[in-house]
Scaffold this motif. Structure first.
Motif, PDB file in Angstrom:
ATOM      1  N   GLU A 177       0.827  -1.206   0.000  1.00  8.21           N
ATOM      2  CA  GLU A 177       0.000   0.000   0.000  1.00  8.21           C
ATOM      3  C   GLU A 177       0.867   1.265   0.000  1.00  8.21           C
ATOM      4  O   GLU A 177       0.560   2.245  -0.689  1.00  8.21           O
ATOM      5  CB  GLU A 177      -0.915  -0.006   1.223  1.00  8.21           C
ATOM      6  CG  GLU A 177      -1.975  -1.099   1.181  1.00  8.21           C
ATOM      7  CD  GLU A 177      -2.777  -1.170   2.471  1.00  8.21           C
ATOM      8  OE1 GLU A 177      -2.432  -0.446   3.433  1.00  8.21           O
ATOM      9  OE2 GLU A 177      -3.749  -1.957   2.515  1.00  8.21           O
ATOM     10  N   TRP A 178       1.974   1.221   0.743  1.00  8.20           N
ATOM     11  CA  TRP A 178       2.817   2.416   0.845  1.00  8.20           C
ATOM     12  C   TRP A 178       3.631   2.651  -0.421  1.00  8.20           C
ATOM     13  O   TRP A 178       4.094   3.775  -0.652  1.00  8.20           O
ATOM     14  CB  TRP A 178       3.720   2.319   2.075  1.00  8.20           C
ATOM     15  CG  TRP A 178       2.984   2.704   3.335  1.00  8.20           C
ATOM     16  CD1 TRP A 178       2.498   1.865   4.282  1.00  8.20           C
ATOM     17  CD2 TRP A 178       2.638   4.013   3.753  1.00  8.20           C
ATOM     18  NE1 TRP A 178       1.858   2.559   5.270  1.00  8.20           N
ATOM     19  CE2 TRP A 178       1.933   3.886   4.973  1.00  8.20           C
ATOM     20  CE3 TRP A 178       2.844   5.285   3.225  1.00  8.20           C
ATOM     21  CZ2 TRP A 178       1.444   4.991   5.665  1.00  8.20           C
ATOM     22  CZ3 TRP A 178       2.357   6.390   3.913  1.00  8.20           C
ATOM     23  CH2 TRP A 178       1.665   6.234   5.120  1.00  8.20           C
ATOM     24  N   VAL A 179       3.828   1.644  -1.246  1.00  7.92           N
ATOM     25  CA  VAL A 179       4.460   1.870  -2.551  1.00  7.92           C
ATOM     26  C   VAL A 179       3.596   2.832  -3.364  1.00  7.92           C
ATOM     27  O   VAL A 179       4.103   3.749  -4.019  1.00  7.92           O
ATOM     28  CB  VAL A 179       4.655   0.543  -3.323  1.00  7.92           C
ATOM     29  CG1 VAL A 179       5.070   0.812  -4.769  1.00  7.92           C
ATOM     30  CG2 VAL A 179       5.712  -0.317  -2.654  1.00  7.92           C
ATOM     31  N   GLY A 187       2.882   8.328  -5.486  1.00  6.64           N
ATOM     32  CA  GLY A 187       2.125   9.566  -5.634  1.00  6.64           C
ATOM     33  C   GLY A 187       2.871  10.767  -5.088  1.00  6.64           C
ATOM     34  O   GLY A 187       2.729  11.888  -5.598  1.00  6.64           O
ATOM     35  N   LYS A 188       3.715  10.563  -4.085  1.00  7.95           N
ATOM     36  CA  LYS A 188       4.444  11.670  -3.465  1.00  7.95           C
ATOM     37  C   LYS A 188       5.643  12.083  -4.296  1.00  7.95           C
ATOM     38  O   LYS A 188       5.890  13.277  -4.504  1.00  7.95           O
ATOM     39  CB  LYS A 188       4.890  11.257  -2.064  1.00  7.95           C
ATOM     40  CG  LYS A 188       5.634  12.349  -1.310  1.00  7.95           C
ATOM     41  CD  LYS A 188       5.981  11.905   0.109  1.00  7.95           C
ATOM     42  CE  LYS A 188       6.722  13.012   0.859  1.00  7.95           C
ATOM     43  NZ  LYS A 188       7.065  12.597   2.252  1.00  7.95           N
ATOM     44  N   TRP A 189       6.422  11.101  -4.787  1.00  8.84           N
ATOM     45  CA  TRP A 189       7.655  11.437  -5.511  1.00  8.84           C
ATOM     46  C   TRP A 189       7.443  11.528  -7.029  1.00  8.84           C
ATOM     47  O   TRP A 189       8.268  12.081  -7.722  1.00  8.84           O
ATOM     48  CB  TRP A 189       8.752  10.420  -5.187  1.00  8.84           C
ATOM     49  CG  TRP A 189       9.484  10.788  -3.927  1.00  8.84           C
ATOM     50  CD1 TRP A 189      10.517  11.677  -3.804  1.00  8.84           C
ATOM     51  CD2 TRP A 189       9.220  10.325  -2.602  1.00  8.84           C
ATOM     52  NE1 TRP A 189      10.917  11.786  -2.499  1.00  8.84           N
ATOM     53  CE2 TRP A 189      10.148  10.967  -1.726  1.00  8.84           C
ATOM     54  CE3 TRP A 189       8.298   9.424  -2.056  1.00  8.84           C
ATOM     55  CZ2 TRP A 189      10.174  10.724  -0.360  1.00  8.84           C
ATOM     56  CZ3 TRP A 189       8.326   9.186  -0.707  1.00  8.84           C
ATOM     57  CH2 TRP A 189       9.246   9.833   0.137  1.00  8.84           C
ATOM     58  N   LYS A 190       6.367  10.952  -7.532  1.00  7.53           N
ATOM     59  CA  LYS A 190       5.954  11.115  -8.931  1.00  7.53           C
ATOM     60  C   LYS A 190       7.067  10.794  -9.932  1.00  7.53           C
ATOM     61  O   LYS A 190       7.308  11.531 -10.886  1.00  7.53           O
ATOM     62  CB  LYS A 190       5.421  12.534  -9.184  1.00  7.53           C
ATOM     63  CG  LYS A 190       4.219  12.879  -8.325  1.00  7.53           C
ATOM     64  CD  LYS A 190       3.646  14.213  -8.685  1.00  7.53           C
ATOM     65  CE  LYS A 190       2.504  14.595  -7.751  1.00  7.53           C
ATOM     66  NZ  LYS A 190       1.436  13.586  -7.686  1.00  7.53           N
ATOM     67  N   LEU A 237       9.373   5.887 -13.178  1.00  7.82           N
ATOM     68  CA  LEU A 237      10.172   4.654 -13.171  1.00  7.82           C
ATOM     69  C   LEU A 237      10.008   3.865 -11.876  1.00  7.82           C
ATOM     70  O   LEU A 237      10.347   2.682 -11.828  1.00  7.82           O
ATOM     71  CB  LEU A 237      11.648   4.991 -13.397  1.00  7.82           C
ATOM     72  CG  LEU A 237      11.986   5.656 -14.746  1.00  7.82           C
ATOM     73  CD1 LEU A 237      13.464   5.984 -14.802  1.00  7.82           C
ATOM     74  CD2 LEU A 237      11.571   4.762 -15.900  1.00  7.82           C
ATOM     75  N   GLY A 238       9.509   4.522 -10.814  1.00  3.03           N
ATOM     76  CA  GLY A 238       9.301   3.822  -9.561  1.00  3.03           C
ATOM     77  C   GLY A 238       9.873   4.580  -8.388  1.00  3.03           C
ATOM     78  O   GLY A 238      10.329   5.735  -8.508  1.00  3.03           O
ATOM     79  N   VAL A 239       9.882   3.923  -7.227  1.00  7.94           N
ATOM     80  CA  VAL A 239      10.380   4.534  -5.991  1.00  7.94           C
ATOM     81  C   VAL A 239      11.395   3.600  -5.340  1.00  7.94           C
ATOM     82  O   VAL A 239      11.373   2.387  -5.559  1.00  7.94           O
ATOM     83  CB  VAL A 239       9.224   4.818  -4.999  1.00  7.94           C
ATOM     84  CG1 VAL A 239       8.372   5.964  -5.492  1.00  7.94           C
ATOM     85  CG2 VAL A 239       8.370   3.577  -4.774  1.00  7.94           C
ATOM     86  N   THR A 240      12.275   4.163  -4.539  1.00 10.12           N
ATOM     87  CA  THR A 240      13.309   3.380  -3.861  1.00 10.12           C
ATOM     88  C   THR A 240      12.758   2.809  -2.551  1.00 10.12           C
ATOM     89  O   THR A 240      11.711   3.246  -2.045  1.00 10.12           O
ATOM     90  CB  THR A 240      14.529   4.246  -3.558  1.00 10.12           C
ATOM     91  OG1 THR A 240      14.154   5.249  -2.591  1.00 10.12           O
ATOM     92  CG2 THR A 240      15.043   4.921  -4.813  1.00 10.12           C
ATOM     93  N   ALA A 241      13.512   1.874  -1.993  1.00  8.06           N
ATOM     94  CA  ALA A 241      13.139   1.328  -0.692  1.00  8.06           C
ATOM     95  C   ALA A 241      13.146   2.422   0.369  1.00  8.06           C
ATOM     96  O   ALA A 241      12.289   2.455   1.257  1.00  8.06           O
ATOM     97  CB  ALA A 241      14.104   0.204  -0.306  1.00  8.06           C
ATOM     98  N   GLY A 242      14.127   3.344   0.279  1.00 10.21           N
ATOM     99  CA  GLY A 242      14.196   4.450   1.234  1.00 10.21           C
ATOM    100  C   GLY A 242      12.988   5.355   1.146  1.00 10.21           C
ATOM    101  O   GLY A 242      12.454   5.801   2.175  1.00 10.21           O
ATOM    102  N   GLN A 243      12.533   5.640  -0.063  1.00  9.57           N
ATOM    103  CA  GLN A 243      11.363   6.510  -0.231  1.00  9.57           C
ATOM    104  C   GLN A 243      10.105   5.855   0.333  1.00  9.57           C
ATOM    105  O   GLN A 243       9.286   6.515   0.976  1.00  9.57           O
ATOM    106  CB  GLN A 243      11.181   6.841  -1.713  1.00  9.57           C
ATOM    107  CG  GLN A 243      12.227   7.813  -2.243  1.00  9.57           C
ATOM    108  CD  GLN A 243      12.160   7.989  -3.740  1.00  9.57           C
ATOM    109  OE1 GLN A 243      11.762   7.095  -4.476  1.00  9.57           O
ATOM    110  NE2 GLN A 243      12.566   9.171  -4.211  1.00  9.57           N
TER     111      GLN A 243
END
Length: 213
Positions: free
Chosen positions: A144-146, A151-154, A157-163
């Motif tokens: 769910e947090w992915v 949505g936050k970093w937009k 390509l995706g988001v990192t584990a840290g994000q």
């Protein structure tokens, strides 16, 4: 009414002539019925165009249950509870093989697309749905947090584990141990097919699988 064998060419010739003449001015459909002993391969071969009476049929649309493996016997049986059906057209026209989803109480259905392609997607979706049901609470929250982090970093390509981890612990910064725990959850979700991963240099980015979007 013709009192001849439906295997003889002359039995179907008159019906085919009538159909040919009528189709010049209007849409026609000729339906024929075989006796019970003449069903099966005889009927199917007739539809495929030889000169018998059965060959005059415009076409046949048949619906077929999908199959599921019985947990008790291990045998494949008709899945009559599944709203999906295989719909096949054979006759005077192209062979058509489709997957449909019906609202059978309303007597309507929706054509999803070609059978093999849509069945593969349906099977994959069912596997993913089953995988979601089997998730641990931590995996479910990470998935769910992915979406939240995306949505936050937009980043397309995706988001990192840290994000993802920082989104979960906001407003404070997540600890290295929390990031590592999140990374393990992300890898497990990727292995299940619920997430997609994208290597960008030394950074691994995660995004929700397209079939879940």
């Amino acid at each position: 009414r013709g009192h001849v064998s439906d295997h003889e060419p002359q039995a179907g010739a008159a019906l085919i002539d009538v159909q040919t003449i009528l189709t010049q001015s209007q849409t026609t459909h000729i339906c024929l019925f075989h006796s019970p002993k003449e069903t099966g391969p005889v009927g199917i071969n007739a539809i495929r165009g030889h000169g018998s009476a059965g060959g005059a049929v415009s076409g046949v649309i048949s619906l077929h249950f999908l199959e599921t493996k019985c947990p008790n016997t291990g045998k494949w049986v008709a899945d009559k509870e599944n709203p999906h059906r295989r719909m096949v057209f054979e006759g005077r026209g192209p062979y058509i093989d489709l997957l449909i989803r019906g609202d059978w109480e309303q007597g309507t259905f929706q054509v999803l697309g070609t059978f093999q392609k849509e069945l593969a997607q349906l099977t994959a979706s069912n596997r993913k749905a089953s995988a979601i049901d089997d998730l641990t609470e931590g995996q479910r929250q990470t998935l769910e947090w992915v979406g939240v982090a995306s949505g936050k970093w937009k980043n397309s390509l995706g988001v990192t584990a840290g994000q993802v981890s920082n989104a979960m612990t906001h407003p404070r910064q997540s600890t290295p141990a929390e990031v590592e725990t999140t990374r393990k959850q992300l890898k497990a979700l990727t292995k299940m097919g619920l997430l997609s991963s994208n290597q960008q240099g030394r950074t691994l980015l995660y995004s929700i699988s397209a079939s879940l979007g």
